[in-house]
Design an enzyme around this catalytic site. Structure first.
Site, PDB file in Angstrom:
ATOM      1  N   SER A  80      17.334  39.983  -1.951  1.00 16.46           N
ATOM      2  CA  SER A  80      17.405  38.761  -1.381  1.00 16.46           C
ATOM      3  C   SER A  80      18.975  38.111  -1.222  1.00 16.46           C
ATOM      4  O   SER A  80      19.544  38.765  -2.134  1.00 16.46           O
ATOM      5  CB  SER A  80      16.504  37.613  -2.197  1.00 16.46           C
ATOM      6  OG  SER A  80      16.427  36.249  -1.603  1.00 16.46           O
ATOM      7  N   ASN A 100      13.870  39.003 -14.004  1.00 18.06           N
ATOM      8  CA  ASN A 100      14.645  37.635 -13.638  1.00 18.06           C
ATOM      9  C   ASN A 100      14.665  36.656 -14.821  1.00 18.06           C
ATOM     10  O   ASN A 100      15.576  35.673 -14.536  1.00 18.06           O
ATOM     11  CB  ASN A 100      13.807  37.102 -12.393  1.00 18.06           C
ATOM     12  CG  ASN A 100      12.536  36.829 -12.636  1.00 18.06           C
ATOM     13  OD1 ASN A 100      11.583  37.604 -12.748  1.00 18.06           O
ATOM     14  ND2 ASN A 100      12.148  35.345 -12.716  1.00 18.06           N
ATOM     15  N   GLN A 103      16.970  40.793  -8.636  1.00 19.72           N
ATOM     16  CA  GLN A 103      18.193  40.425  -9.433  1.00 19.72           C
ATOM     17  C   GLN A 103      19.139  41.539  -9.430  1.00 19.72           C
ATOM     18  O   GLN A 103      20.256  41.160  -9.804  1.00 19.72           O
ATOM     19  CB  GLN A 103      17.420  39.980 -10.668  1.00 19.72           C
ATOM     20  CG  GLN A 103      16.876  38.726 -10.811  1.00 19.72           C
ATOM     21  CD  GLN A 103      17.457  37.572 -10.467  1.00 19.72           C
ATOM     22  OE1 GLN A 103      18.626  37.540 -10.765  1.00 19.72           O
ATOM     23  NE2 GLN A 103      17.054  36.344 -10.466  1.00 19.72           N
ATOM     24  N   GLY A 156      13.193  37.154  -0.963  1.00 20.01           N
ATOM     25  CA  GLY A 156      12.547  38.106  -1.840  1.00 20.01           C
ATOM     26  C   GLY A 156      10.907  38.188  -1.999  1.00 20.01           C
ATOM     27  O   GLY A 156      10.251  38.855  -2.046  1.00 20.01           O
ATOM     28  N   THR A 157      10.521  36.575  -1.863  1.00 16.69           N
ATOM     29  CA  THR A 157       9.143  36.479  -1.859  1.00 16.69           C
ATOM     30  C   THR A 157       8.141  37.129  -0.702  1.00 16.69           C
ATOM     31  O   THR A 157       7.209  37.977  -1.117  1.00 16.69           O
ATOM     32  CB  THR A 157       8.600  35.130  -2.127  1.00 16.69           C
ATOM     33  OG1 THR A 157       9.042  34.573  -3.196  1.00 16.69           O
ATOM     34  CG2 THR A 157       7.195  34.968  -1.878  1.00 16.69           C
ATOM     35  N   HIS A 173      20.057  35.045  -1.523  1.00 18.89           N
ATOM     36  CA  HIS A 173      20.614  33.887  -2.108  1.00 18.89           C
ATOM     37  C   HIS A 173      20.972  34.335  -3.626  1.00 18.89           C
ATOM     38  O   HIS A 173      21.385  33.434  -4.570  1.00 18.89           O
ATOM     39  CB  HIS A 173      19.713  32.757  -2.128  1.00 18.89           C
ATOM     40  CG  HIS A 173      18.486  32.758  -2.829  1.00 18.89           C
ATOM     41  ND1 HIS A 173      18.131  32.007  -3.876  1.00 18.89           N
ATOM     42  CD2 HIS A 173      17.322  33.572  -2.487  1.00 18.89           C
ATOM     43  CE1 HIS A 173      16.862  32.265  -4.398  1.00 18.89           C
ATOM     44  NE2 HIS A 173      16.383  33.077  -3.669  1.00 18.89           N
ATOM     45  N   THR A 219      11.501  35.198  15.847  1.00 13.66           N
ATOM     46  CA  THR A 219      12.806  35.067  16.137  1.00 13.66           C
ATOM     47  C   THR A 219      13.916  35.257  14.823  1.00 13.66           C
ATOM     48  O   THR A 219      13.935  34.552  13.940  1.00 13.66           O
ATOM     49  CB  THR A 219      13.269  33.805  17.025  1.00 13.66           C
ATOM     50  OG1 THR A 219      12.431  33.803  17.790  1.00 13.66           O
ATOM     51  CG2 THR A 219      14.860  33.789  17.234  1.00 13.66           C
ATOM     52  N   CYS A 269      10.731  29.707  -9.731  1.00 14.49           N
ATOM     53  CA  CYS A 269       9.354  29.445  -9.205  1.00 14.49           C
ATOM     54  C   CYS A 269       8.322  28.721 -10.151  1.00 14.49           C
ATOM     55  O   CYS A 269       7.524  28.124  -9.765  1.00 14.49           O
ATOM     56  CB  CYS A 269       8.637  30.769  -8.418  1.00 14.49           C
ATOM     57  SG  CYS A 269       9.907  31.460  -7.396  1.00 14.49           S
TER      58      CYS A 269
END
Length: 383
Positions: free
Chosen positions: A199, A151, A179, A71-72, A201, A237, A327
């Protein structure tokens, strides 16, 4: 000790089927997707299949999806990529005062590079008002960036209305949906949105994998240079196993969304009911919108005890929660989100984020409410 994980907004446990999909790639594939031999072609098929699956879950075309490291990076690519591409058309950006730091810090860096940023205020529930956005728009505004669901407090923004205004004014609209993706139903193609960050995760997929939706025709410059991956928009890659896991997680999230929402809302209610029973309604305060919120995030202030003290006590009881964004957890500074909501000092410095997900049960939630009650009673008795 029985450990209870209630920090799913920070990162979710990998779903068993996701782990299986990743392991199959790690054990069975060795090629680089940019190679032209058979091993490379097989790797390329894995990448393409993952793109098709994630695009279907997000509701966009496969060609509109750029895979990233999370996401970042997706937020950074949206902000810096658009700003670089459109800098000759204008240097004004609009965002909100409660964005994730991936957006906030990017905006601060853009200000250092000569861009001007307007940070929209929010009301006491953490929502932006469209009238304030309209007032902030200038002739040189090139981008608006607003988070779908916060979030820290879970509050949802009126994305449809904000996006329609942006489109009417001819301004690109970016939405951080990290989120929201997999938690609430929406399709990118049906929204007035030009860029959207997601994202892996946060939906029981692996860490280190994400994507940025870029509507066809949207101008954007790459952040990374090197190979021709991702249609020359993001060199590097591809993470084959990570993408296979992301795809499986997105597939499961789409198929199980209704059940997940029902379960998370049930856990949310169980915690609120349990706290009311154990400590009394007047000893805690819910931060965020009462109805327009993500189902899995619940932010609560316990005015009798500071955030860090409550976190430490719950951790000692084997309960994992958070003070806000993953974070910034560990920081003693009050949440910028809660500050922007102008909460009273007693709520600001005693907020705890509970976030639910895979594996949580109502029995666990009952234990959590009881433990909170025990902790607060222990503190009261010391006074």
């Amino acid at each position: 000790m029985n450990h209870i994980y209630l920090d799913h907004a920070a990162s979710t446990p990998v779903h068993p089927e996701v782990a299986e999909a990743m392991l199959a790639v790690m054990k069975g594939q060795v090629g680089n997707a940019s190679s032209i031999h058979a091993f490379g072609r097989e790797a390329k098929r894995t990448v393409n299949a993952a793109r098709d699956t994630v695009a279907l879950a997000l509701g966009c075309g496969p060609d509109e999806l750029i895979f990233t490291a999370g996401g970042t990076e997706s937020d950074n690519l949206a902000l810096f990529g658009v700003s670089s591409a459109l800098k000759d058309q204008g240097r004004h950006i609009i965002t909100t005062a409660i964005e994730h730091h991936a957006v906030m810090h990017s905006c601060e860096r853009l200000e250092q590079q000569g861009f001007e940023v307007t940070y929209l205020p929010v009301d006491r529930y953490g929502q932006v008002h469209i009238e304030q956005l309209e007032q902030a728009i200038r002739p040189d505004t090139i981008l608006i960036s607003v988070m779908y669901g916060n979030n820290e407090i879970g509050t949802l923004q009126p994305i449809q209305a904000l996006g329609e205004l942006a489109r009417e004014k001819g301004i690109l609209f970016h939405v951080d949906a990290v989120q929201a993706f997999g938690a609430i139903p929406f399709a990118a193609k049906d929204l007035p949105v030009d860029l959207m960050s997601i994202s892996s995760h946060k939906i029981n997929g692996p860490q280190g994998v994400g994507a940025l939706y870029v509507r066809r025709g949207t101008l954007i410059e790459p952040l990374l240079y090197g190979g021709n991956q991702e249609r020359k928009r993001r060199a590097g890659t591809e993470n084959l196993a990570g993408l296979a896991g992301f795809a499986k997680a997105a597939e499961l999230a789409s198929a199980e969304m209704e059940e997940r929402t029902r379960r998370d809302e049930e856990l949310r209610k169980a915690l609120l009911d349990g706290l009311a029973r154990e400590i009394g309604q007047d000893r805690f305060h819910v931060n965020g919108h009462p109805s327009e919120h993500l189902p899995h995030i619940l932010n609560i202030s316990f005015p009798e005890m500071g955030t860090e003290t409550m976190l430490m006590n719950l951790d000692m009881e084997g309960i994992a929660v958070a003070s806000g964004s993953a974070c910034t957890s560990g920081s003693l500074e009050p949440s910028h989100v809660l500050e922007a909501m102008k909460l009273p000092e007693q709520f600001l410095r005693s907020a705890i984020r509970f976030s639910f997900g895979l594996g949580n049960t109502t029995e666990e939630i009952t234990q959590v409410s009881q433990k909170v009650g025990t902790i607060l009673t222990r503190v009261r008795n010391r006074r």
